[in-house]
Design a protein around this motif. Structure first.
Motif, mmCIF file in Angstrom:
data_model
loop_
_atom_site.group_PDB
_atom_site.id
_atom_site.type_symbol
_atom_site.label_atom_id
_atom_site.label_comp_id
_atom_site.label_asym_id
_atom_site.label_seq_id
_atom_site.Cartn_x
_atom_site.Cartn_y
_atom_site.Cartn_z
ATOM 1 N N ASN A 15 0.799 -1.372 -0.134
ATOM 2 C CA ASN A 15 -0.030 -0.093 -0.037
ATOM 3 C C ASN A 15 0.794 1.214 0.001
ATOM 4 O O ASN A 15 0.425 2.235 -0.573
ATOM 5 N N THR A 16 1.790 0.999 0.820
ATOM 6 C CA THR A 16 2.901 2.298 0.903
ATOM 7 C C THR A 16 3.453 2.776 -0.718
ATOM 8 O O THR A 16 3.392 3.765 -1.138
ATOM 9 N N THR A 82 5.346 1.902 9.734
ATOM 10 C CA THR A 82 5.293 2.267 11.157
ATOM 11 C C THR A 82 5.831 0.973 12.039
ATOM 12 O O THR A 82 4.911 0.748 12.924
ATOM 13 N N SER A 85 5.736 1.498 15.743
ATOM 14 C CA SER A 85 5.042 2.653 16.045
ATOM 15 C C SER A 85 5.915 3.858 15.690
ATOM 16 O O SER A 85 5.750 4.906 16.331
ATOM 17 N N THR A 118 1.812 4.512 6.232
ATOM 18 C CA THR A 118 0.895 3.551 6.524
ATOM 19 C C THR A 118 1.183 2.965 7.837
ATOM 20 O O THR A 118 2.413 3.016 8.424
ATOM 21 N N CYS A 119 0.163 2.539 8.577
ATOM 22 C CA CYS A 119 0.201 1.921 9.838
ATOM 23 C C CYS A 119 -0.881 0.898 10.016
ATOM 24 O O CYS A 119 -1.794 0.800 9.042
ATOM 25 N N ALA A 120 -0.872 0.341 11.137
ATOM 26 C CA ALA A 120 -1.804 -0.776 11.309
ATOM 27 C C ALA A 120 -2.894 -0.644 12.408
ATOM 28 O O ALA A 120 -3.915 -0.838 12.525
ATOM 29 N N ILE A 121 -2.375 0.521 13.152
ATOM 30 C CA ILE A 121 -3.270 1.231 14.341
ATOM 31 C C ILE A 121 -3.956 2.390 13.667
ATOM 32 O O ILE A 121 -3.629 3.366 13.587
ATOM 33 N N SER A 131 0.714 5.465 15.882
ATOM 34 C CA SER A 131 1.657 5.164 14.915
ATOM 35 C C SER A 131 1.887 5.944 13.698
ATOM 36 O O SER A 131 2.843 6.548 13.355
ATOM 37 N N GLY A 158 -3.059 0.514 6.751
ATOM 38 C CA GLY A 158 -3.011 -0.571 5.865
ATOM 39 C C GLY A 158 -3.219 -1.989 6.545
ATOM 40 O O GLY A 158 -3.897 -1.998 7.544
ATOM 41 N N ASN A 159 -2.251 -2.795 6.156
ATOM 42 C CA ASN A 159 -2.538 -4.289 6.880
ATOM 43 C C ASN A 159 -1.635 -4.453 7.987
ATOM 44 O O ASN A 159 -0.474 -4.205 8.315
ATOM 45 N N PRO A 161 0.415 -7.199 9.838
ATOM 46 C CA PRO A 161 0.959 -8.279 9.292
ATOM 47 C C PRO A 161 0.259 -9.563 9.532
ATOM 48 O O PRO A 161 0.416 -10.494 8.858
ATOM 49 N N LYS A 164 -1.625 -11.851 7.206
ATOM 50 C CA LYS A 164 -1.031 -12.515 6.106
ATOM 51 C C LYS A 164 -0.161 -13.816 6.931
ATOM 52 O O LYS A 164 0.365 -14.635 5.814
#
Ligand code: FMN
Length: 218
Positions: A15-16, A82, A85, A118-121, A131, A158-159, A161, A164
């Motif tokens: 995504n980044t 990130t 974070s 991009t981050c997940a949080i 993050s 984003g995702n 990890p 996956k």
């Protein structure tokens, strides 16, 4: 005009990466280049000050070539992600290696700059670190300290990890559950692509247009 877009994400076609490419394309500039930092070797700055009189780093890796590209570019898009974070270490090393461009000439000064993280949080989670904001701040700080024209930044969720990895549903330390609650599963969280969110795509495209407006409109 030349524009350089950098992605610090090592994930293939992440995504980044795609977010940086959307901004690059939206500028409409023919001379645009996308660089994925994981294709290169870029050590962090050694703080040796060996670049002061030459404006050139003495570390013999790809950081020298990348700093030359940044120097020749009229605008810079930096995209990072990130881990734990903070801004990822590839993007941070790249930024540190632009230090040679600073001395006496301020070679990045006045150039338009854009940050993408991009981050997940998701933002606003008071029980978790901010993050994306941390990452954006690191890039924005670089641009500010070099006197660049910070056009703006976008944070993208984003995702995780763990979606996956194959073990995300059961893992004791699953980021899925940490971020989305104990009931979260790989299926309920799913894999996110920025292209599925028209608002994000439009915001990225606007950043590309804003770079052009700043460059030509003053
Ligand atoms: C080692 C590691 C640690 C991570 N830690 C965090 C974290 O603390 N906070 C966060 O928001 N995202 C974290 N992430 C998730 C990344 O930010 C996420 O994978 C990144 O946004 C890339 O997403 P994408 O696959 O959608 O491009 C971590 C990822 C990795 C690989």
């Amino acid at each position: 005009m030349k524009i350089l877009g950098i992605s610090g994400s090592p994930i293939q076609n992440s995504n980044t990466d795609r977010a940086v490419q959307i901004v690059l394309e939206a500028t409409g500039v023919r001379k645009r280049e996308f660089i994925k930092l994981s294709d290169y070797t870029v050590s962090p700055c050694n703080a040796c000050l060996g670049c002061i009189s030459t404006n050139r780093c003495i570390i013999k890796d790809d950081g020298i070539m990348l700093a030359e590209k940044a120097c020749k570019a009229d605008a810079l898009i930096i995209g990072g992600y990130t881990p734990y974070s903070s801004l990822d270490s590839r993007t941070k090393s790249f930024i540190e290696r632009l230090y040679p461009l600073r001395h006496r000439h301020g070679m990045m000064s006045g150039k338009p700059g854009v940050a993408i993280v991009t981050c997940a949080i998701p933002p606003g989670r008071t029980n978790m670190p901010p993050s994306c904001e941390n990452g954006l701040q690191a890039i924005r700080n670089y641009m500010m300290e070099e006197g660049m024209e910070y056009i703006g930044g976008i944070s993208i969720v984003g995702n995780v990890p763990c979606v996956k990895c194959g073990d995300g549903g059961q893992c004791q330390q699953s980021g899925l559950k940490m971020i989305h609650g104990p009931e979260a599963t790989v299926e309920s969280v799913g894999i996110k692509s920025i292209e599925e969110d028209p608002e994000i795509v439009a915001a990225l495209q606007k950043l590309g247009e804003d770079i052009m407006e700043k460059y030509y409109g003053g």
